[in-house]
Design an enzyme around this catalytic site. Structure first.
Site, PDB file in Angstrom:
ATOM      1  N   GLY A  14      24.777 -20.671  28.209  1.00  0.00           N
ATOM      2  CA  GLY A  14      24.212 -21.238  29.444  1.00  0.00           C
ATOM      3  C   GLY A  14      23.092 -20.359  29.979  1.00  0.00           C
ATOM      4  O   GLY A  14      23.222 -19.142  30.005  1.00  0.00           O
ATOM      5  N   ARG A  75      23.909 -23.718  22.581  1.00  0.00           N
ATOM      6  CA  ARG A  75      25.257 -23.300  22.162  1.00  0.00           C
ATOM      7  C   ARG A  75      25.325 -23.672  20.680  1.00  0.00           C
ATOM      8  O   ARG A  75      25.046 -24.814  20.323  1.00  0.00           O
ATOM      9  CB  ARG A  75      26.316 -24.028  22.969  1.00  0.00           C
ATOM     10  CG  ARG A  75      26.189 -23.760  24.490  1.00  0.00           C
ATOM     11  CD  ARG A  75      27.441 -24.135  25.237  1.00  0.00           C
ATOM     12  NE  ARG A  75      27.243 -24.144  26.680  1.00  0.00           N
ATOM     13  CZ  ARG A  75      27.334 -23.066  27.469  1.00  0.00           C
ATOM     14  NH1 ARG A  75      27.617 -21.887  26.952  1.00  0.00           N
ATOM     15  NH2 ARG A  75      27.167 -23.173  28.776  1.00  0.00           N
ATOM     16  N   ASP A 106      29.841 -14.689  27.720  1.00  0.00           N
ATOM     17  CA  ASP A 106      30.989 -14.386  26.874  1.00  0.00           C
ATOM     18  C   ASP A 106      30.828 -14.895  25.427  1.00  0.00           C
ATOM     19  O   ASP A 106      31.059 -14.154  24.471  1.00  0.00           O
ATOM     20  CB  ASP A 106      32.192 -15.059  27.549  1.00  0.00           C
ATOM     21  CG  ASP A 106      33.485 -14.580  26.987  1.00  0.00           C
ATOM     22  OD1 ASP A 106      33.757 -13.375  27.116  1.00  0.00           O
ATOM     23  OD2 ASP A 106      34.218 -15.399  26.396  1.00  0.00           O
ATOM     24  N   THR A 129      24.762 -14.364  32.767  1.00  0.00           N
ATOM     25  CA  THR A 129      25.580 -15.536  33.092  1.00  0.00           C
ATOM     26  C   THR A 129      25.802 -15.603  34.594  1.00  0.00           C
ATOM     27  O   THR A 129      26.020 -14.566  35.232  1.00  0.00           O
ATOM     28  CB  THR A 129      26.951 -15.511  32.379  1.00  0.00           C
ATOM     29  OG1 THR A 129      27.803 -16.502  32.978  1.00  0.00           O
ATOM     30  CG2 THR A 129      27.660 -14.170  32.492  1.00  0.00           C
ATOM     31  N   ASP A 131      28.359 -16.721  35.863  1.00  0.00           N
ATOM     32  CA  ASP A 131      29.809 -16.668  36.117  1.00  0.00           C
ATOM     33  C   ASP A 131      30.315 -15.286  36.545  1.00  0.00           C
ATOM     34  O   ASP A 131      31.395 -15.176  37.119  1.00  0.00           O
ATOM     35  CB  ASP A 131      30.583 -17.096  34.866  1.00  0.00           C
ATOM     36  CG  ASP A 131      30.237 -18.499  34.411  1.00  0.00           C
ATOM     37  OD1 ASP A 131      29.722 -19.271  35.242  1.00  0.00           O
ATOM     38  OD2 ASP A 131      30.469 -18.815  33.235  1.00  0.00           O
ATOM     39  N   ASP A 133      31.619 -13.056  34.731  1.00  0.00           N
ATOM     40  CA  ASP A 133      32.969 -12.858  34.179  1.00  0.00           C
ATOM     41  C   ASP A 133      33.019 -11.871  33.022  1.00  0.00           C
ATOM     42  O   ASP A 133      33.929 -11.931  32.195  1.00  0.00           O
ATOM     43  CB  ASP A 133      33.542 -14.225  33.733  1.00  0.00           C
ATOM     44  CG  ASP A 133      32.672 -14.902  32.691  1.00  0.00           C
ATOM     45  OD1 ASP A 133      31.524 -14.453  32.476  1.00  0.00           O
ATOM     46  OD2 ASP A 133      33.130 -15.881  32.088  1.00  0.00           O
ATOM     47  N   ARG A 175      33.448 -21.268  35.057  1.00  0.00           N
ATOM     48  CA  ARG A 175      34.208 -21.348  33.813  1.00  0.00           C
ATOM     49  C   ARG A 175      35.474 -20.480  33.848  1.00  0.00           C
ATOM     50  O   ARG A 175      35.563 -19.425  33.249  1.00  0.00           O
ATOM     51  CB  ARG A 175      33.335 -20.904  32.634  1.00  0.00           C
ATOM     52  CG  ARG A 175      33.886 -21.344  31.291  1.00  0.00           C
ATOM     53  CD  ARG A 175      33.282 -20.547  30.179  1.00  0.00           C
ATOM     54  NE  ARG A 175      31.878 -20.807  29.993  1.00  0.00           N
ATOM     55  CZ  ARG A 175      31.401 -21.776  29.223  1.00  0.00           C
ATOM     56  NH1 ARG A 175      32.209 -22.519  28.548  1.00  0.00           N
ATOM     57  NH2 ARG A 175      30.115 -21.955  29.126  1.00  0.00           N
TER      58      ARG A 175
HETATM   59  O1  F6P Z   1      28.747 -20.161  31.667  1.00  0.00           O
HETATM   60  C1  F6P Z   1      27.859 -20.741  32.559  1.00  0.00           C
HETATM   61  C2  F6P Z   1      28.293 -22.135  32.913  1.00  0.00           C
HETATM   62  O2  F6P Z   1      27.358 -22.676  33.837  1.00  0.00           O
HETATM   63  C3  F6P Z   1      29.710 -22.274  33.452  1.00  0.00           C
HETATM   64  O3  F6P Z   1      29.813 -21.909  34.795  1.00  0.00           O
HETATM   65  C4  F6P Z   1      29.994 -23.703  33.161  1.00  0.00           C
HETATM   66  O4  F6P Z   1      31.377 -23.919  33.002  1.00  0.00           O
HETATM   67  C5  F6P Z   1      29.278 -23.947  31.869  1.00  0.00           C
HETATM   68  O5  F6P Z   1      28.288 -22.950  31.768  1.00  0.00           O
HETATM   69  C6  F6P Z   1      28.643 -25.301  31.745  1.00  0.00           C
HETATM   70  O6  F6P Z   1      28.086 -25.388  30.478  1.00  0.00           O
HETATM   71  P1  F6P Z   1      27.089 -26.531  29.989  1.00  0.00           P
HETATM   72  O7  F6P Z   1      25.761 -26.249  30.591  1.00  0.00           O
HETATM   73  O8  F6P Z   1      27.089 -26.396  28.509  1.00  0.00           O
HETATM   74  O9  F6P Z   1      27.633 -27.815  30.510  1.00  0.00           O
END
Ligand code: F6P
Length: 326
Positions: A14, A75, A106, A129, A131, A133, A175
């Site tokens: 992300g 991803r 992560d 990130t 998050d 985390d 997340r």
């Molecule tokens: O890890 C960053 C994040 O924005 C999380 O907070 C969220 O769960 C996820 O990515 C969403 O991912 P995507 O953009 O692939 O929907």
């Protein structure tokens, strides 16, 4: 003199505000230290397919203020397979890239760790990130901006919540981590936060009502961290509708807008410091570490630690929120 003459840089997973500031700092610091730089597009995906370009200092001009990532991101499922990683390794050799700087969360660092071990290849990670985390760093690149975006949204929702005397459940990202929800709640003056870290310990919704939610106010805002464990804002609101029908409930899911926008001063400075530290780490023969920041000092955190340990929330903050929201 370091053995590293050419680095590759990529962003993966992300996107997060401040990634561009990090790309800029890594590129300029590498050039300052007489290394050459290759920008790898779309994360590990572009590494496998060879979407790679020479980066000069001009490639990173005028980007410090921009959200997203000029290198794009993805991803990548292929990188989770040994065949995909072998293709990625072959590309690095073909392109004469001696070390990699990987910016992401992560998943990015997990991939980096496996790859680094498999091919004995030097990688330095930067925690990018929203998050927050990753273990071993007080903050991650993008977290502060996302937090500020959340505040802006909550302030606006509060206007309508108080006009209608409503109870709002606002879902924020994370997340399975509650940093955005908990600190977002404290900073926005919300009444409560529902976070995954303590979901197994206590019924946060019941606690909130028992603690006298809305004894002194007609409207309330509760931040809910996205997660299967919390049920998200929808799940919590459904429960309220059944168990506490006296409340006029609404839900707002902030979603991906939390990932956008120009990075805050704090994120730009953090990303710039970390980007420069990434090159210093390589010069220092460090490998397979994430750059972290602890009490304002740059630290090196082995990948295994950064990703394997669940970063704990600061429990004092639960009390701070509880007291400040009576
Ligand atoms: O890890 C960053 C994040 O924005 C999380 O907070 C969220 O769960 C996820 O990515 C969403 O991912 P995507 O953009 O692939 O929907």
């Amino acid at each position: 003199m370091s053995a590293v003459k050419r680095i590759g840089i990529l962003t993966s997973g992300g996107d997060a505000p401040g990634m561009n500031a990090a790309i800029r700092a890594v590129t300029r610091s590498a050039i300052f230290n007489e290394m050459s730089v290759k920008g790898i597009y779309r994360g590990y995906k572009g590494l496998i397919t060879g979407e790679i370009e020479d980066f000069k200092t001009q490639n990173v001009s005028n980007i410090i203020q921009r959200g997203g990532t000029i290198l794009k991101t993805a991803r990548c499922d292929e990188f989770k397979t040994p065949e995909g990683r072998k293709q990625a390794y072959d590309r690095l050799i073909e392109q004469d890239i001696d070390a990699l700087v990987a910016i992401g969360g992560d998943g990015t660092l997990t991939g980096a760790r496996i790859f680094a071990q498999e091919f004995n290849y030097p990688i330095v990670g930067l925690p990018g990130t929203i998050d927050n985390d990753l273990f071993g760093t007080d903050v991650t690149i993008g977290y502060d901006t996302a937090l500020n975006t959340i505040l802006e949204c909550v302030d606006k929702i509060r206007d309508t919540a108080s006009s209608h005397d409503r109870l709002f459940f606002i879902e924020v990202m994370g997340r399975d981590a509650g940093f955005l929800a908990l600190n977002g709640a404290i900073a926005s003056g919300a009444e409560a936060a529902i976070i995954p870290e303590i979901s197994m310990e206590t019924d946060q919704l019941a606690d909130m009502i028992d603690n006298g939610l809305r004894k002194t106010k007609n409207s309330s805002i509760v931040l809910v961290a996205e997660s299967e464990v919390t049920g998200g804002a929808m799940g919590v609101a459904e429960r309220v509708k059944k168990e506490y029908p006296e409340f006029d409930v609404r839900v707002s899911i902030l979603g991906h807008l939390q990932r956008g926008g120009s990075p805050s001063a704090q994120d730009r400075i953090l990303a710039t410091r970390m980007g420069i530290a990434a090159i210093e780490a390589l010069l220092d023969d460090q490998r397979n570490v994430m750059i972290g920041i602890q009490n304002e000092e740059i630290v090196y955190v082995p990948f295994a630690k950064a990703i394997k340990n669940d970063k704990p929330i600061n429990r004092d903050l639960l009390k701070v929120l509880r007291i400040s929201s009576i």
